[in-house]
Design a protein around this motif. Sequence first.
Motif, short mmCIF file in Angstrom:
data_model
loop_
_atom_site.label_atom_id
_atom_site.label_comp_id
_atom_site.label_asym_id
_atom_site.label_seq_id
_atom_site.Cartn_x
_atom_site.Cartn_y
_atom_site.Cartn_z
N VAL A 64 1.81 9.35 2.31
CA VAL A 64 1.36 9.41 1.17
C VAL A 64 -0.05 9.66 0.95
O VAL A 64 -0.99 8.83 1.67
CB VAL A 64 1.66 8.15 0.33
CG1 VAL A 64 1.31 8.18 -1.33
CG2 VAL A 64 3.34 7.68 0.46
N LEU A 118 6.00 5.32 -8.97
CA LEU A 118 6.65 5.43 -7.86
C LEU A 118 8.37 5.76 -7.94
O LEU A 118 8.75 6.49 -7.00
CB LEU A 118 6.73 4.04 -7.16
CG LEU A 118 5.26 3.68 -6.72
CD1 LEU A 118 5.10 2.17 -6.44
CD2 LEU A 118 4.65 4.35 -5.54
N LEU A 128 1.97 0.19 -2.09
CA LEU A 128 2.33 1.25 -1.35
C LEU A 128 2.39 0.55 0.02
O LEU A 128 3.26 0.87 1.06
CB LEU A 128 1.71 2.50 -1.17
CG LEU A 128 2.03 3.51 -2.44
CD1 LEU A 128 1.09 4.58 -2.85
CD2 LEU A 128 3.36 3.89 -2.18
N LEU A 178 -3.23 9.50 -1.85
CA LEU A 178 -3.28 8.81 -3.21
C LEU A 178 -4.65 9.23 -3.57
O LEU A 178 -5.75 8.55 -2.86
CB LEU A 178 -3.17 7.27 -3.22
CG LEU A 178 -3.51 6.49 -4.49
CD1 LEU A 178 -2.46 6.77 -5.55
CD2 LEU A 178 -3.43 4.96 -4.26
N ALA A 214 4.78 -1.84 0.86
CA ALA A 214 6.05 -1.16 0.92
C ALA A 214 6.17 -0.36 2.17
O ALA A 214 7.29 0.23 2.60
CB ALA A 214 6.37 -0.12 -0.10
N TYR A 272 9.81 4.25 0.50
CA TYR A 272 8.26 4.42 1.04
C TYR A 272 8.06 4.19 2.27
O TYR A 272 7.06 4.51 2.74
CB TYR A 272 7.25 4.05 -0.18
CG TYR A 272 7.35 5.06 -1.32
CD1 TYR A 272 6.55 5.94 -1.41
CD2 TYR A 272 7.91 4.43 -2.35
CE1 TYR A 272 6.42 6.84 -2.44
CE2 TYR A 272 8.16 5.15 -3.65
CZ TYR A 272 7.45 6.35 -3.74
OH TYR A 272 7.39 7.07 -4.89
N HIS A 287 -8.10 6.13 -5.32
CA HIS A 287 -7.26 4.84 -4.67
C HIS A 287 -8.35 3.70 -5.05
O HIS A 287 -8.06 2.61 -5.03
CB HIS A 287 -7.19 4.91 -3.36
CG HIS A 287 -8.19 5.24 -2.36
ND1 HIS A 287 -9.13 6.38 -2.43
CD2 HIS A 287 -8.95 4.31 -1.38
CE1 HIS A 287 -10.19 6.11 -1.39
NE2 HIS A 287 -9.98 5.00 -0.87
N MET A 333 -1.93 0.43 -6.91
CA MET A 333 -0.92 1.26 -6.07
C MET A 333 -1.50 1.22 -4.56
O MET A 333 -0.23 1.27 -3.96
CB MET A 333 -1.34 2.60 -6.58
CG MET A 333 -0.26 3.70 -6.13
SD MET A 333 1.39 3.29 -6.40
CE MET A 333 1.31 4.28 -8.02
N SER A 334 -2.33 1.23 -4.06
CA SER A 334 -2.72 1.00 -2.80
C SER A 334 -2.13 -0.37 -2.11
O SER A 334 -1.26 -0.14 -1.05
CB SER A 334 -4.19 0.93 -2.42
OG SER A 334 -4.66 2.24 -2.64
N LEU A 348 11.49 0.00 -3.34
CA LEU A 348 10.43 0.29 -2.78
C LEU A 348 10.62 0.82 -1.16
O LEU A 348 9.66 1.34 -0.65
CB LEU A 348 9.33 -0.75 -2.79
CG LEU A 348 8.69 -0.68 -4.19
CD1 LEU A 348 7.77 -1.97 -4.21
CD2 LEU A 348 7.75 0.38 -4.41
N ALA A 404 4.17 2.32 3.48
CA ALA A 404 3.89 3.60 3.40
C ALA A 404 2.77 3.78 4.19
O ALA A 404 2.05 2.93 4.46
CB ALA A 404 3.36 3.87 2.16
N LEU A 440 -0.42 5.32 4.48
CA LEU A 440 -1.49 5.62 3.04
C LEU A 440 -2.54 6.20 3.49
O LEU A 440 -3.39 5.60 4.26
CB LEU A 440 -1.47 4.29 2.32
CG LEU A 440 -2.32 4.63 0.87
CD1 LEU A 440 -1.52 5.61 0.07
CD2 LEU A 440 -2.22 3.26 0.23
#
Length: 318
Positions: free
Chosen positions: A28, A255, A45, A30, A48, A23, A33, A41-42, A20, A50, A52
């Motif tokens: 990103v 991902l 990410l 999404l 990780a 990211y 969300h 997923m939020s 990950l 991101a 977002l």
Amino acid sequence: RKAMGERTSSMEGVGRIMDLSFYRGKRVLLTGHTGFQGAWMSRVLLNAGAILTGDSLEPPTDPNLFSLSGVTDRMTSIIGDVRDISHLKQVFEAVQPEIVLHLAAQPIVRTGYEKPVYTYEVNVMGTVNLLECVRTSRMPVKSVLNVTTDKVYFNREWCWGYREDELLDGYDPYSNSKSCSELVTHSYKNSFFADGKTAISTARAGNVIGGGDFARDRIIPDCIRAAGKGVPVIVRNPHSTRPYQHVLEPLGAYLMIAGVQYQDSSKAGSYNVGPGDEDCITTGELANLFCEAWGENAVWKNLYQGGPHEANFLKLDC
């Protein structure tokens, strides 16, 4: 019950599927969300690293995982409708995303029967609007993933899994709208993104279970609601086979696809996402597992009579 405990290990679960760290620092966007998979997923990410932005309707249930998951202060959360292309263009202009993950959808089969026009508007025109925004974005988007469903295939009720090159022709309005979303994606990909500068894939995932799902007409939430009241679980189609999987498994695959094609657009395509044959079980078998785990004399009964058509045997060749 387990949502808050499971969320702490989301990085570890998905991290077993892919690295990950890719990211970290990526912009990103999404869609969807605030939904069940979108909230998970939020969380992943953000953990990780991101940058977002989420765009979605208000959370679909009360309670809902998005509000419980502790992500609202760590991301840009925009309430909007994928049917509104003017709104989407404003979001793209503000975010200038490198990666777009399209999870926004009307996701329930029975709701598709009740609201077919709405279902097609969201699942088909929502996809058109999103891809049009990708096409006209001032800054090129490098990676786009449209998440559809395992139900996009023409169901022949055969005993082996559907492959990615099988005929797309979902039976009911929900399934068919997702088949149409696939065709829209293929058309845009061929017509406007053939140079490979923007990599576009679709992911066809099986039935997803996991903590924080409060939706109606999903087997585990239905089981929990019934068992919590001390009444039998009403199971539709207990002999129907489905590719059930834990929510972190398809998220890891999404991902992986988006990350790999970001770096090598030749990897873009259509991907089935689901368990192996050994883990495809009937809804009745899953209900048995639930009742055994819950205890307290939990039972299920096949008391459901009538209702719209749903596929009986459904597996994917992943």
